[in-house]
Scaffold this motif. Structure first.
Motif, PDB file in Angstrom:
ATOM      1  N   GLY A   1     -25.646  12.835  -4.936  1.00  0.00           N
ATOM      2  CA  GLY A   1     -24.328  12.390  -4.518  1.00  0.00           C
ATOM      3  C   GLY A   1     -23.279  13.459  -4.731  1.00  0.00           C
ATOM      4  N   ARG A   2     -22.018  13.031  -4.765  1.00  0.00           N
ATOM      5  CA  ARG A   2     -20.915  13.970  -4.936  1.00  0.00           C
ATOM      6  C   ARG A   2     -21.057  14.764  -6.231  1.00  0.00           C
ATOM      7  N   GLY A   3     -21.724  14.149  -7.215  1.00  0.00           N
ATOM      8  CA  GLY A   3     -21.917  14.817  -8.506  1.00  0.00           C
ATOM      9  C   GLY A   3     -22.713  16.107  -8.417  1.00  0.00           C
TER      10      GLY A   3
ATOM     11  N   ASP B   1     -20.890   9.801 -16.270  1.00  0.00           N
ATOM     12  CA  ASP B   1     -19.927   8.756 -16.624  1.00  0.00           C
ATOM     13  C   ASP B   1     -20.672   7.500 -17.112  1.00  0.00           C
ATOM     14  N   PRO B   2     -20.529   7.124 -18.381  1.00  0.00           N
ATOM     15  CA  PRO B   2     -21.255   5.938 -18.872  1.00  0.00           C
ATOM     16  C   PRO B   2     -20.783   4.643 -18.210  1.00  0.00           C
ATOM     17  N   GLU B   3     -19.592   4.680 -17.592  1.00  0.00           N
ATOM     18  CA  GLU B   3     -19.055   3.479 -16.942  1.00  0.00           C
ATOM     19  C   GLU B   3     -19.424   3.397 -15.458  1.00  0.00           C
ATOM     20  N   ALA B   4     -20.151   4.353 -14.926  1.00  0.00           N
ATOM     21  CA  ALA B   4     -20.474   4.339 -13.484  1.00  0.00           C
ATOM     22  C   ALA B   4     -21.270   3.081 -13.140  1.00  0.00           C
ATOM     23  N   PRO B   5     -20.909   2.393 -12.044  1.00  0.00           N
ATOM     24  CA  PRO B   5     -21.581   1.134 -11.684  1.00  0.00           C
ATOM     25  C   PRO B   5     -23.083   1.263 -11.450  1.00  0.00           C
ATOM     26  N   ILE B   6     -23.568   2.455 -11.133  1.00  0.00           N
ATOM     27  CA  ILE B   6     -25.012   2.622 -10.879  1.00  0.00           C
ATOM     28  C   ILE B   6     -25.830   2.209 -12.100  1.00  0.00           C
ATOM     29  N   HIS B   7     -25.240   2.374 -13.308  1.00  0.00           N
ATOM     30  CA  HIS B   7     -25.984   2.025 -14.526  1.00  0.00           C
ATOM     31  C   HIS B   7     -26.306   0.522 -14.574  1.00  0.00           C
ATOM     32  N   GLU B   8     -25.443  -0.283 -13.937  1.00  0.00           N
ATOM     33  CA  GLU B   8     -25.648  -1.751 -13.978  1.00  0.00           C
ATOM     34  C   GLU B   8     -26.950  -2.162 -13.293  1.00  0.00           C
ATOM     35  N   ILE B   9     -27.370  -1.382 -12.293  1.00  0.00           N
ATOM     36  CA  ILE B   9     -28.601  -1.772 -11.573  1.00  0.00           C
ATOM     37  C   ILE B   9     -29.769  -0.846 -11.918  1.00  0.00           C
ATOM     38  N   SER B  10     -29.565   0.031 -12.887  1.00  0.00           N
ATOM     39  CA  SER B  10     -30.629   0.987 -13.222  1.00  0.00           C
ATOM     40  C   SER B  10     -31.587   0.407 -14.255  1.00  0.00           C
ATOM     41  N   ASP B  11     -32.855   0.730 -14.095  1.00  0.00           N
ATOM     42  CA  ASP B  11     -33.841   0.358 -15.122  1.00  0.00           C
ATOM     43  C   ASP B  11     -33.800   1.369 -16.252  1.00  0.00           C
TER      44      ASP B  11
END
Ligand code: FAD
Length: 313
Positions: free
Chosen positions: A203-205, A282-292
């Protein structure tokens, strides 16, 4: 047992993996009958039989000269004449249109982006970024189901694979849009994005058009490369690799997101992946919510380490 028609996906005669998944799903419902359009059916029929195709209907290559409509004519004709229980296609953009047109002709309904199907033809769909699972069933006629690649595990089961040539009269309306050129996508030795068991996306990162950090990890894993829209819009990676609402929809066994925030439009294309790994600083990035499995860190440090480890094994 009623027939279940499966439209074969193939590139120049080479059967795509998703077809074996469709045949496996079809066996739950009835007797699978593969529908082949184009040259190469003789060589492919035994392979289709290995995944349970009892019949292989073979139609003229000429149908491939036109855009979608002739395939819908063929499927509707076969489904009508053989009282098929259902028609299964892969959920590619092209086949979703074939599904809709076939359903209109059959007076039934099309169910697209399906991730599972029961013997009773109840389909499962994953929506709203994976937050909601819905179930659907067509109440009238033979449903036309567009199943996402990698949703069902292909299992071998020997069928008869008896070939039968079929022809269909095409109305003028079905031949009004002709294919003038097919351009083969160059992707080297990497698997195709929608078929791959593992996908590594950037991604942009990633920070620049140098996507080698993503490609190296992908190559170490034998994976396909994907990209977020931010990366594509920045001109860092070609459009055909975009994953998401306005890109490709994929369900690999493993999806690795490097520097991707996890916007809902990106999730729409990858949320049904079986395992999701995110690398994001970023620990707050929304991707973490759906990551295993989440790694909070700089992808330019984490991904090369991971690549080295994989290459050692
Ligand atoms: P960003 O949201 O900017 O996230 C970059 C992430 O990288 C951040 O979380 C940041 O913490 C992290 N990061 C930065 N540097 C590093 C580093 N060195 N190491 C680790 N992490 C780092 N988007 C799609 O992807 N696909 C679509 O199909 C799509 N369709 C859309 C359709 C519509 C109608 C609209 C309105 C939008 C669509 N979008 C789509 C865009 C979507 O809303 C987001 O803007 C996009 O997904 C963001 O991409 P990104 O995650 O790469 O970028």
């Amino acid at each position: 047992m009623a027939e279940v028609l499966v439209l074969v996906d193939h590139v120049d005669g080479e059967v795509k993996k998703v077809t074996n998944e469709l045949l496996t799903a079809a066996r739950r419902v009835g007797e699978p009958a593969a529908v082949w359009v184009g040259a190469g059916a003789d060589a492919a029929a035994p392979k289709l039989a290995e995944f349970g195709a009892e019949k292989v209907y073979t139609a003229s290559s000429e149908l491939n000269d036109y855009v979608v409509a002739p395939k819908a004519e063929l499927l509707a004709k076969l489904a009508g004449e053989n009282s098929a229980a259902a028609v299964l296609v892969s959920a590619t953009p092209e086949n979703k249109e074939v599904a809709a047109r076939t359903a209109v002709k059959l007076g039934s309904g099309a169910l697209t982006d399906v991730v599972d199907v029961t013997p009773e033809l109840v389909t499962e769909h994953s929506i709203f970024g994976g937050a909601t699972v819905t179930h659907a069933k067509v109440r009238t006629g033979a449903p036309v189901v567009a199943l996402r690649p990698n949703s069902v595990t292909a299992e071998a089961s020997q069928g008869a694979g008896a070939q039968e040539e079929v022809s269909v009269d095409l109305p003028e309306s079905a031949t009004s849009a002709k294919v003038v050129e097919r351009v083969k996508q160059e992707r080297g030795a990497r698997p195709e994005l929608t078929e791959a068991a593992i996908v590594v996306s950037g991604g942009r990162g990633v920070g620049s058009e140098d996507f080698s950090v993503v490609e190296s990890l992908a190559d170490s894993l034998g994976a396909a490369v994907g990209a977020s829209r931010a990366a594509v819009d920045s001109g860092w990676y070609p459009n055909e690799f975009q994953v998401g609402q306005t890109g490709k929809t994929i369900s690999p066994n493993l999806y690795i997101a490097l520097g991707i925030s996890g916007a809902i439009q990106h999730r729409a294309g990858m949320q049904t992946s079986k395992n999701i790994v995110a690398v994001n600083k970023d620990p707050e990035a929304p991707i973490h919510e759906i990551s295993d499995f989440s790694v909070v860190g700089d992808l330019h440090k984490v991904a090369p380490q991971l690549t080295d480890e994989v290459n050692k094994r």
